[in-house]
Enzyme design. Structure first.
Site, PDB file in Angstrom:
ATOM      1  N   CYS A   1       0.820  -1.217   0.000  1.00  0.00           N
ATOM      2  CA  CYS A   1       0.000   0.000   0.000  1.00  0.00           C
ATOM      3  C   CYS A   1       0.851   1.262   0.000  1.00  0.00           C
ATOM      4  CB  CYS A   1      -0.938   0.010   1.202  1.00  0.00           C
ATOM      5  SG  CYS A   1      -0.085   0.063   2.780  1.00  0.00           S
TER       6      CYS A   1
ATOM      7  N   CYS B   1      -2.011  -3.165   9.107  1.00  0.00           N
ATOM      8  CA  CYS B   1      -1.577  -1.846   9.584  1.00  0.00           C
ATOM      9  C   CYS B   1      -0.997  -1.965  10.999  1.00  0.00           C
ATOM     10  CB  CYS B   1      -2.730  -0.860   9.576  1.00  0.00           C
ATOM     11  SG  CYS B   1      -3.674  -0.864   8.056  1.00  0.00           S
TER      12      CYS B   1
HETATM   13 FE1  FES Z   1      -1.337   0.393   4.463  1.00  0.00          FE
HETATM   14 FE2  FES Z   1      -3.032   0.644   6.418  1.00  0.00          FE
HETATM   15  S1  FES Z   1      -3.505   0.541   4.296  1.00  0.00           S
HETATM   16  S2  FES Z   1      -0.892   0.417   6.571  1.00  0.00           S
END
Ligand code: FES
Length: 144
Positions: free
Chosen positions: A33, A102
């Site tokens: 991400c 996360c």
């Molecule tokens: Fe990447 Fe939360 S979406 S750490």
């Protein structure tokens, strides 16, 4: 989707910033991400007297960083090493399944900062900290 506790820490995160004289600094990122977490620790006589973070990422990343720093401040290094991502999630009252990664980022950022601390002391960090999964690629719960 998010608990009240997550929203509290996202909207009013604790311990944001840098520590100028930190003696343990760790940065980890999530390759999937692109989120990045940088952790600053000030350690005196084996106690984490201060912890601050900078996170570029989602609401969960910010909330987990915030509560993770709250959980380790004032604690001995050993306690911080024991802090699991599950403990961070529990302290937030839970996270959606696809946001669990996360909390892994927060755990790994603390471990990376502690590894840096040990290295600065001339001690092999792997003896205490173990392996750090810097890019979170091992996490299969990330749907992003
Ligand atoms: Fe990447 Fe939360 S979406 S750490």
């Amino acid at each position: 989707m998010y608990t009240q506790k997550v929203m509290e820490h996202f909207e009013n995160p604790q311990n944001v910033g840098e520590i100028a004289d930190a003696n343990g600094i760790g940065e980890v990122g999530n390759a999937k991400c692109g989120d990045i977490m940088k952790m600053f620790l000030k350690i005196e006589n084996g106690i984490i007297v201060d912890a601050k973070f900078k996170t570029y990422g989602c609401a969960s990343a910010i909330a987990t960083s915030s509560i993770a720093t709250e959980l380790i401040k004032g604690q001995p290094i050993e306690k911080a090493l024991e802090l699991s991502n599950k403990a961070v999630v529990d302290a937030l009252g839970g996270l959606p399944t696809h946001k669990i990664h996360c909390s892994v980022l927060a755990e790994q950022a603390i471990k990376a900062a502690l590894a840096d601390y040990y290295t600065r002391q001339g001690v092999d960090p792997t003896l205490f900290v173990g392996e750090i999964h810097e890019d979170c690629d091992h996490c299969t719960s990330c749907g992003e």
